[in-house]
Scaffold this active site. Sequence first.
Site, mmCIF file in Angstrom:
data_model
loop_
_atom_site.group_PDB
_atom_site.id
_atom_site.type_symbol
_atom_site.label_atom_id
_atom_site.label_comp_id
_atom_site.label_asym_id
_atom_site.label_seq_id
_atom_site.Cartn_x
_atom_site.Cartn_y
_atom_site.Cartn_z
ATOM 1 N N TYR A 261 -26.282 -17.532 -16.850
ATOM 2 C CA TYR A 261 -25.267 -16.516 -17.137
ATOM 3 C C TYR A 261 -25.946 -15.237 -17.597
ATOM 4 O O TYR A 261 -26.845 -15.289 -18.443
ATOM 5 C CB TYR A 261 -24.299 -17.000 -18.232
ATOM 6 C CG TYR A 261 -22.908 -17.142 -17.694
ATOM 7 C CD1 TYR A 261 -22.207 -16.015 -17.259
ATOM 8 C CD2 TYR A 261 -22.298 -18.377 -17.577
ATOM 9 C CE1 TYR A 261 -20.943 -16.129 -16.717
ATOM 10 C CE2 TYR A 261 -21.031 -18.502 -17.046
ATOM 11 C CZ TYR A 261 -20.351 -17.371 -16.612
ATOM 12 O OH TYR A 261 -19.104 -17.490 -16.073
ATOM 13 N N GLU B 13 -24.078 -11.862 -18.048
ATOM 14 C CA GLU B 13 -23.118 -10.748 -18.087
ATOM 15 C C GLU B 13 -23.786 -9.522 -18.710
ATOM 16 O O GLU B 13 -24.527 -9.642 -19.684
ATOM 17 C CB GLU B 13 -21.880 -11.140 -18.902
ATOM 18 C CG GLU B 13 -20.949 -12.031 -18.114
ATOM 19 C CD GLU B 13 -19.745 -12.499 -18.929
ATOM 20 O OE1 GLU B 13 -19.676 -12.210 -20.139
ATOM 21 O OE2 GLU B 13 -18.890 -13.180 -18.333
ATOM 22 N N ASP C 124 -18.296 3.546 2.995
ATOM 23 C CA ASP C 124 -18.483 2.093 2.986
ATOM 24 C C ASP C 124 -19.355 1.758 4.194
ATOM 25 O O ASP C 124 -18.874 1.673 5.312
ATOM 26 C CB ASP C 124 -17.111 1.426 3.065
ATOM 27 C CG ASP C 124 -17.196 -0.087 3.131
ATOM 28 O OD1 ASP C 124 -18.314 -0.626 3.257
ATOM 29 O OD2 ASP C 124 -16.133 -0.733 3.059
ATOM 30 N N THR D 194 -22.147 -4.040 2.082
ATOM 31 C CA THR D 194 -22.461 -5.458 1.986
ATOM 32 C C THR D 194 -23.977 -5.555 2.160
ATOM 33 O O THR D 194 -24.630 -4.598 2.582
ATOM 34 C CB THR D 194 -21.805 -6.307 3.099
ATOM 35 O OG1 THR D 194 -22.368 -5.922 4.353
ATOM 36 C CG2 THR D 194 -20.297 -6.126 3.136
ATOM 37 N N LYS E 205 -24.938 -7.827 6.588
ATOM 38 C CA LYS E 205 -24.666 -7.483 7.985
ATOM 39 C C LYS E 205 -25.968 -6.943 8.597
ATOM 40 O O LYS E 205 -26.943 -7.676 8.664
ATOM 41 C CB LYS E 205 -23.454 -6.566 8.059
ATOM 42 C CG LYS E 205 -22.187 -7.282 7.534
ATOM 43 C CD LYS E 205 -20.936 -6.450 7.546
ATOM 44 C CE LYS E 205 -19.777 -7.205 6.924
ATOM 45 N NZ LYS E 205 -18.547 -6.395 6.812
ATOM 46 N N ARG F 264 -25.272 -13.007 1.658
ATOM 47 C CA ARG F 264 -23.900 -12.532 1.538
ATOM 48 C C ARG F 264 -23.742 -11.860 0.177
ATOM 49 O O ARG F 264 -24.044 -12.468 -0.846
ATOM 50 C CB ARG F 264 -23.009 -13.775 1.640
ATOM 51 C CG ARG F 264 -21.580 -13.607 1.952
ATOM 52 C CD ARG F 264 -21.068 -14.864 2.633
ATOM 53 N NE ARG F 264 -21.633 -14.890 3.971
ATOM 54 C CZ ARG F 264 -21.154 -14.182 4.988
ATOM 55 N NH1 ARG F 264 -20.087 -13.430 4.839
ATOM 56 N NH2 ARG F 264 -21.738 -14.218 6.168
HETATM 57 C C1 LIG Z 1 -17.460 -6.499 6.041
HETATM 58 C C2 LIG Z 1 -16.856 -5.300 5.422
HETATM 59 C C3 LIG Z 1 -16.408 -5.317 4.095
HETATM 60 C C4 LIG Z 1 -16.228 -6.567 3.272
HETATM 61 O O1 LIG Z 1 -17.264 -7.346 3.018
HETATM 62 P P1 LIG Z 1 -17.062 -8.803 2.370
HETATM 63 O O2 LIG Z 1 -18.419 -9.106 1.862
HETATM 64 O O3 LIG Z 1 -16.589 -9.678 3.484
HETATM 65 O O4 LIG Z 1 -16.047 -8.680 1.285
HETATM 66 C C5 LIG Z 1 -15.984 -4.120 3.531
HETATM 67 N N1 LIG Z 1 -15.959 -2.988 4.246
HETATM 68 C C6 LIG Z 1 -16.335 -2.944 5.533
HETATM 69 C C7 LIG Z 1 -16.292 -1.645 6.261
HETATM 70 C C8 LIG Z 1 -16.782 -4.105 6.172
HETATM 71 O O5 LIG Z 1 -17.128 -4.060 7.455
#
Ligand SMILES: *Cc1c(COP(=O)(O)O)cnc(C)c1O
Length: 432
Positions: free
Chosen positions: A51, A53, A200, A226, A229, A235
């Site tokens: 933990y 935090e 994002d 993220t 990807k 993840r």
């Molecule tokens: C994949 C994605 C997310 C979310 O990611 P998670 O890890 O699945 O919550 C947010 N914004 C965009 C543009 C994405 O392609």
Amino acid sequence: MSALHQHDPEIAACIARELERQEDGLELIASENFVSPAVMEAAGSVLTNKYAEGLPGKRYYGGCVHVDDAENLARSRARALFGCDWVNVQPHSGASANLAIYLAFLKPGDTLLGLNLSHGGHLTHGSPVNFSGLLYKAEFYGVEADGPLEGRIDMDKVRDQARAVKPKLISIGASAYSRDFDYAAFRAIADEVGAFLWMDMAHTAGLIATKLLNDPMPHCHVVSTTTHKTLRGTRGGMLLLGKDYENPFGKTAPKSGRLKMMSELLDSAVFPGVQGGPLMHIIAAKAVAFGEALRPEFSTYCKSVIANASAMAAAFSSLGYRIVSGGTDNHLMLLDLSSRNITGKAAEEALSRAHITVNKNMVPFDRNSPLVTSGIRLGTPAMTSRGFTQEDFRRVVGMMDRVLCVPTDETVAAQVKGEVLALCRERPLYRS
Ligand SMILES: *Cc1c(COP(=O)(O)O)cnc(C)c1O
């Protein structure tokens, strides 16, 4: 995995079957990738027991000295990777990172302007079924139906829409948009209407880190991503502040003061705002992936991801398929099947019988529902990690075309599956 095998054979068997599925199939889902064994080792480590935090040096628990070191490594590598001054590596996912941005900078009911979900946007950018659309007033911009900007965002229309709805937050970023963004143009619009600008880069982070796409950092107030990807890590999620901390709330603090204000807002939005304890094993795995992404091989990999996507799009076009916007600048493309007598759902199912994994996806102005759709989304990051070349991708397009021409033909599906298995064995993933 012998401990797991003996201790819980049922779960061990699920994992073994999933490994086999990954080894024996073509993974073309644009948001997926394959992490290295080193990333998996960190993610499966004893750090899961801890933990922690708070932030390194300021924890609410004892015994954090080693996880502090791991988190500091993750932070310094992420800053080096994206050339920024501040990051928070604790968000559990892309959606959690985005939730923290809303909490930091908006009040419920405030207006947000984002890319329409059915034009490639993401659920967390104002969809009515997501917190972002339930708690905030979501307005949208979209892509053009036709003309020279077909499938692309027309910045004049974004400006008109921003003037009309006066958003407090403008979001950029997408899950199914194959073109790059003009961040400077977005920033000019945000400044004009007094909005906060957020990118994002969940999908494109790896391609941005390697400078193959435009850099949002100098133009955006805040960036989220993220880590799993194109960045090819575990993840997870992350928040970053760009090189411009000028805030839209009229504050005129010196630059260092603005950085402090913005970073404190975001840090406390992540914890205690939306999360409890950070996942220290995942943060260590993020650090490993960032270390990998800082190496020259990762740059070569990202170049191949883009070259492979271009080759794939060109091969589909030459077979008469329509690609939304006519092609791609990044790692993905949207194949519009609406003129081909097959839905996205049927295409996904037919390809899956041949061990080719894709996802059905709305195309802009789709007449089918999100559960049926008229398109499929295709991406190259996963198979490029497996060493696939442009020539391999052209072969894959030929195989996909054979299935898509006769989607209910079991014999063709079986033949193509045989070719897929042969191709997969040529380029093993984790087996050697
Ligand atoms: C994949 C994605 C997310 C979310 O990611 P998670 O890890 O699945 O919550 C947010 N914004 C965009 C543009 C994405 O392609």
